[in-house]
Design an enzyme around this catalytic site. Sequence first.
Site, PDB file in Angstrom:
ATOM      1  CD  GLU A   2      -2.554   1.356   2.627  1.00  0.00           C
ATOM      2  OE1 GLU A   2      -3.609   2.023   2.640  1.00  0.00           O
ATOM      3  OE2 GLU A   2      -2.103   0.782   3.641  1.00  0.00           O
TER       4      GLU A   2
ATOM      5  CG  ASP B 251      -6.263   4.387   1.970  1.00  0.00           C
ATOM      6  OD1 ASP B 251      -6.848   5.463   1.757  1.00  0.00           O
ATOM      7  OD2 ASP B 251      -6.252   3.843   3.084  1.00  0.00           O
TER       8      ASP B 251
ATOM      9  CD  GLN C  92      -7.287   0.028   3.750  1.00  0.00           C
ATOM     10  OE1 GLN C  92      -6.290   0.727   3.587  1.00  0.00           O
ATOM     11  NE2 GLN C  92      -7.372  -0.849   4.732  1.00  0.00           N
TER      12      GLN C  92
ATOM     13  CD  GLU D  90      -6.785   1.996   7.108  1.00  0.00           C
ATOM     14  OE1 GLU D  90      -6.027   1.223   7.721  1.00  0.00           O
ATOM     15  OE2 GLU D  90      -6.483   2.510   6.002  1.00  0.00           O
TER      16      GLU D  90
END
Length: 271
Positions: free
Chosen positions: A143, A178, A206, A246
């Site tokens: 990530e 993300d 996310q 998240e």
Amino acid sequence: MPRFAANLTMLYNEHPFLDRFAAAAADGFKGVEFLFPYAFAASEMAQRLSDHGLQQVLFNAPPGDWDAGERGLACLPARVDEFRAGIARALEYAQALKCPRIHVMAGLAPAETERAALQATYESNLAWAAVQAKSCGVDVLIEPINTRDIPGFFLNRQDEAHRIVQAIGAPNLKVQFDLYHCQIVEGDVAMKIRQYLPTGRVGHFQLAGVPMRHEPDMGELNYRYLLNVLDEVATECDWEGWVGCEYRPARGAVAGATTAGLGWRALADKT
């Protein structure tokens, strides 16, 4: 419509950790993720998942000494043995929790070590981890994380993450995309969804509001638009992954804070 997974590290913080599974299920979540499971017996968490009809969709491999500020080991040449032991432990938990993905944090780049040495270690460790995980039917995710939240983090950009995954060529090594981190570092989020999701190299998404990392109906990102883009592209390329929630509830850790903030899920409703 995207499938949302509750991040139990950040959400439902008015409850003890093991009680958050029930709280997420009560709010209609079918999947959960969290940072680390290692403080609890895998059998205990597996029972909570079973009791509440939940799927564990993601957790992180051991990051080193988290409380001391470490944020992963994968790029650190002096920590390879510890990294490998951590992957073995993570895979034991993944099998017990029937979790198909583990996130491997890159780590903080030491100022005294040349980046080329960190890069070589990182890629070697990822290739090794992917081989170990393949035998367990597990994907390894990397990530890109912004350096405002984690100063000095080794991996920051989507293009770099995808270059690494493509170069290593392991089918179970993928990118954790993300949207919050991407907006802070790069922007152009919708076009990056369109660019990268069809490649088959995105294993998980996310989200969070930018810049405060609260609910995604707050801040500068238009999540109604982005979730529709994600749904459109996922349908076109037959992607059936999860979107991890998240974020930190804006109402804090008071009773009912997470539940009261879930109205944002209507953003994904096209009707």
